[in-house]
Write a protein that holds these residues in place. Sequence first.
Motif, PDB file in Angstrom:
ATOM      1  N   LYS A   1      -5.799  37.151  13.982  1.00 53.55           N
ATOM      2  CA  LYS A   1      -6.384  36.969  12.673  1.00 53.55           C
ATOM      3  C   LYS A   1      -6.747  38.330  12.058  1.00 53.55           C
ATOM      4  CE  LYS A   1      -9.215  33.264  10.901  1.00 53.55           C
ATOM      5  NZ  LYS A   1     -10.301  32.366  11.181  1.00 53.55           N
TER       6      LYS A   1
ATOM      7  N   TYR B   1      -4.979  40.289   7.984  1.00 53.29           N
ATOM      8  CA  TYR B   1      -5.376  40.777   6.674  1.00 53.29           C
ATOM      9  C   TYR B   1      -5.236  42.276   6.571  1.00 53.29           C
ATOM     10  CZ  TYR B   1     -10.085  41.998   8.341  1.00 53.29           C
ATOM     11  OH  TYR B   1     -11.143  42.546   8.979  1.00 53.29           O
TER      12      TYR B   1
ATOM     13  N   ARG C   1     -18.662  44.751   4.497  1.00 54.91           N
ATOM     14  CA  ARG C   1     -18.551  43.403   3.917  1.00 54.91           C
ATOM     15  C   ARG C   1     -18.894  43.408   2.439  1.00 54.91           C
ATOM     16  NH1 ARG C   1     -20.860  39.366   8.518  1.00 54.91           N
ATOM     17  NH2 ARG C   1     -19.177  39.693   9.966  1.00 54.91           N
TER      18      ARG C   1
ATOM     19  N   PHE D   1      -9.233  42.405  -1.525  1.00 50.44           N
ATOM     20  CA  PHE D   1      -7.873  42.556  -2.045  1.00 50.44           C
ATOM     21  C   PHE D   1      -7.813  43.390  -3.313  1.00 50.44           C
ATOM     22  CE2 PHE D   1      -8.028  38.327  -0.015  1.00 50.44           C
ATOM     23  CZ  PHE D   1      -7.392  38.721   1.134  1.00 50.44           C
TER      24      PHE D   1
ATOM     25  N   TYR E   1      -6.305  37.573 -11.510  1.00 59.36           N
ATOM     26  CA  TYR E   1      -6.561  36.266 -10.898  1.00 59.36           C
ATOM     27  C   TYR E   1      -7.774  36.329  -9.973  1.00 59.36           C
ATOM     28  CZ  TYR E   1      -6.167  32.681  -7.385  1.00 59.36           C
ATOM     29  OH  TYR E   1      -6.464  31.678  -6.516  1.00 59.36           O
ATOM     30  N   ARG E   2      -7.804  37.351  -9.129  1.00 55.38           N
ATOM     31  CA  ARG E   2      -8.917  37.494  -8.200  1.00 55.38           C
ATOM     32  C   ARG E   2     -10.237  37.647  -8.959  1.00 55.38           C
ATOM     33  NH1 ARG E   2      -8.902  35.408  -3.403  1.00 55.38           N
ATOM     34  NH2 ARG E   2     -10.518  36.711  -2.552  1.00 55.38           N
TER      35      ARG E   2
ATOM     36  N   LYS F   1     -11.438  34.567 -10.545  1.00 48.79           N
ATOM     37  CA  LYS F   1     -11.977  33.669  -9.525  1.00 48.79           C
ATOM     38  C   LYS F   1     -13.409  34.066  -9.163  1.00 48.79           C
ATOM     39  CE  LYS F   1     -10.578  31.461  -5.388  1.00 48.79           C
ATOM     40  NZ  LYS F   1     -10.812  30.119  -5.662  1.00 48.79           N
TER      41      LYS F   1
ATOM     42  N   LEU G   1     -16.745  31.744  -9.570  1.00 51.91           N
ATOM     43  CA  LEU G   1     -17.627  31.410  -8.457  1.00 51.91           C
ATOM     44  C   LEU G   1     -19.022  31.993  -8.604  1.00 51.91           C
ATOM     45  CD1 LEU G   1     -15.249  31.805  -5.395  1.00 51.91           C
ATOM     46  CD2 LEU G   1     -16.164  29.704  -6.341  1.00 51.91           C
TER      47      LEU G   1
ATOM     48  N   LYS H   1     -22.715  32.816  -9.346  1.00 51.20           N
ATOM     49  CA  LYS H   1     -23.799  31.884  -9.672  1.00 51.20           C
ATOM     50  C   LYS H   1     -24.558  32.332 -10.914  1.00 51.20           C
ATOM     51  CE  LYS H   1     -23.726  29.139  -5.953  1.00 51.20           C
ATOM     52  NZ  LYS H   1     -22.368  29.543  -5.590  1.00 51.20           N
TER      53      LYS H   1
ATOM     54  N   HIS I   1     -24.971  35.579  -0.810  1.00 56.43           N
ATOM     55  CA  HIS I   1     -26.019  34.598  -1.123  1.00 56.43           C
ATOM     56  C   HIS I   1     -25.464  33.255  -1.531  1.00 56.43           C
ATOM     57  CE1 HIS I   1     -28.514  38.043  -0.914  1.00 56.43           C
ATOM     58  NE2 HIS I   1     -27.918  38.606  -1.942  1.00 56.43           N
TER      59      HIS I   1
ATOM     60  N   GLY J   1     -22.527  29.979  -1.568  1.00 61.43           N
ATOM     61  CA  GLY J   1     -22.279  28.868  -0.669  1.00 61.43           C
ATOM     62  C   GLY J   1     -21.511  29.230   0.584  1.00 61.43           C
ATOM     63  N   GLU J   2     -20.483  30.083   0.414  1.00 60.49           N
ATOM     64  CA  GLU J   2     -19.615  30.244   1.569  1.00 60.49           C
ATOM     65  C   GLU J   2     -20.237  31.150   2.613  1.00 60.49           C
ATOM     66  OE1 GLU J   2     -16.675  32.609  -1.248  1.00 60.49           O
ATOM     67  OE2 GLU J   2     -16.129  32.737   0.837  1.00 60.49           O
ATOM     68  N   LYS J   3     -19.662  31.098   3.815  1.00 58.90           N
ATOM     69  CA  LYS J   3     -20.154  31.933   4.901  1.00 58.90           C
ATOM     70  C   LYS J   3     -19.841  33.383   4.623  1.00 58.90           C
ATOM     71  CE  LYS J   3     -19.183  28.542   8.331  1.00 58.90           C
ATOM     72  NZ  LYS J   3     -18.130  28.278   9.264  1.00 58.90           N
ATOM     73  N   GLY J   4     -20.553  34.276   5.309  1.00 63.27           N
ATOM     74  CA  GLY J   4     -20.326  35.711   5.142  1.00 63.27           C
ATOM     75  C   GLY J   4     -18.911  36.079   5.497  1.00 63.27           C
TER      76      GLY J   4
ATOM     77  N   ARG K   1     -15.373  37.509   6.951  1.00 60.62           N
ATOM     78  CA  ARG K   1     -14.815  37.266   8.271  1.00 60.62           C
ATOM     79  C   ARG K   1     -15.063  38.426   9.209  1.00 60.62           C
ATOM     80  NH1 ARG K   1      -9.035  35.699   6.544  1.00 60.62           N
ATOM     81  NH2 ARG K   1      -9.780  36.778   4.741  1.00 60.62           N
TER      82      ARG K   1
END
Lengths: 414, 150
Positions: free
Chosen positions: A5, A9, A59, A64, A330-331, A334, A338, A340, A407, A409-412, A414
Amino acid sequence: MARFKGLNYRRPAYLLILMNLFGFGLLFVKNSYDTKMLYVGAGLLGLFLILYTIIVLCRMGDKFIALMACMLITIGVLLLCRIDLSFGIRQIVWVAVGGIAFFVAYLVYYHIRFWDRMWMVYVILGTGLFLATLIFGKTINGARNWIAVGNVTVQPSELTKILYIMFLACYYSKAWDKPLGRITPKWGTLMVTYLFIGFLVLQRDWGTILVLFAIYIFMTYVYEKNYGFLLMNIAAALVVAFLGYRFLYHIQVRVSTWLNPWEDISNTGYQITQSLFAIASGNYFGRGLGNGSPGYIPEVHSDFIFAAVCEEMGVFGGAAIILLFFLIAYRCFKIAILAKDAYDKAVCFGLTLMFAVQTFIIVGGVIKLIPLTGITLPFVSYGGTSIVVNFVSLGIIQAISAKEERHGGEKGGR
Amino acid sequence: MTFYNLLSSIFSYIFTLIIYLFIFGVIRLIYLDVKKMSRFDDERVNVSGLETASLKTIQSRSHAENELKKRYMIYGQATVGRNKSCDVVLREKYISGEHIRIWYEKGEWYLEDLGSRNGTYINGQRIRNTVLLDAQDEIAVGELHFLFEL
């Protein structure tokens, strides 16, 4: 499994390294084994690796966007080194400055929370920059939008774009809702827009006018429920454009060379026709780095770099640049969706629009799709201020995406 | 110079290949990213047609907190644990590989402990057998607390 994995990336990053190695190796052969070229390549590669490693390790949100920007810079610097080595070297210095600006913008935007309450500051700063340009400005290529600071010349109007976007975001995120005297925020934004455009008219910086106004129109289209207001703005723009076309010689020339550049090929149509010749001679895969003759196009290192890319890397190379911008947009869209916080959303959207509109205007101008206005192609063109400002906007987008990732919804990461 | 011209035109194909592989790689990763997110994060759209419930995270002082989502959706049935094969993956040291299972059957929601080491508590009571879940029950696994919501 985990290792596989991890490799996944990083693969585009390997390709980026490969591109740098091959490109600068080739130029090394071309410049009759001048070791300076190798230092340039190593420097650029080192900068990318540092940038990307910090983004992944700390992080800092989306990985990308910066990677794609690095690819664009690689293509740009390769072409610049090929056109004139001194441009390439100066560009790399600016990329280094931009990288620092990227992290500074990231940290400052991430840690300060009161951006949405400072609309007045943005207006004052923007106006101040314009006034400074008018007073201390230098005229280069017909546009009075340069200020010389010591040895370097900077273009304050690039910075104004970010200030303007942050100002618009104050209104559209509903953070600025109190009328100032008798002026409601809605008309306030309109007035500031036309004030900025007025200053830009005085500077004869048509490209930036187009970018600012396009950002305003698109933001209004997305946020405003009342389409009458939008139509009114478009109508006003059309009237102004028509008046400009009637009374300003400069704009008449632009339009006539767009409609028929062959008419006056040795004079006003020279640049655009040379650009078209260059694109045509590139064919699908290009003539190869160093085989073309981009020197015939005036301003090939800044505005017309896209034509040089098409000549030496082919139509596929040019399409790749457009694709990369598509993916960046696009990124970023997005991230904007997303996000908040309403203010972050608006800022991210505005900055994305800035990239997208700028790319469209200059690529469209170079391939004679729309009338030509001089503006830099983000990340690819030569231009100190442009590179730094693009990196700053990238840093802001990165900060927004990091906020979302940490902060939201998604997890920190990878 | 002719050698260089030849070399350069060969490299023009290589460059095109590299750039497009790069773009392809980025698109693939973005696609994988989107798929991963939509599998877990789509709270509003329930395409499965199954009965849904959710585990709402209650603020706790656990270290794993910044990794937690605000709400975990359950479609029909779900296993909760530390393993990646679980439907709800919670990375916390007091949670077993497969900790609990929650499922829907004939109008009721049930919960069973899958033999976890540190047990499961519902409204403060350790459970031994399969139990019936009510809305607003507080489920404690490891050091984490959740509110069961329909």
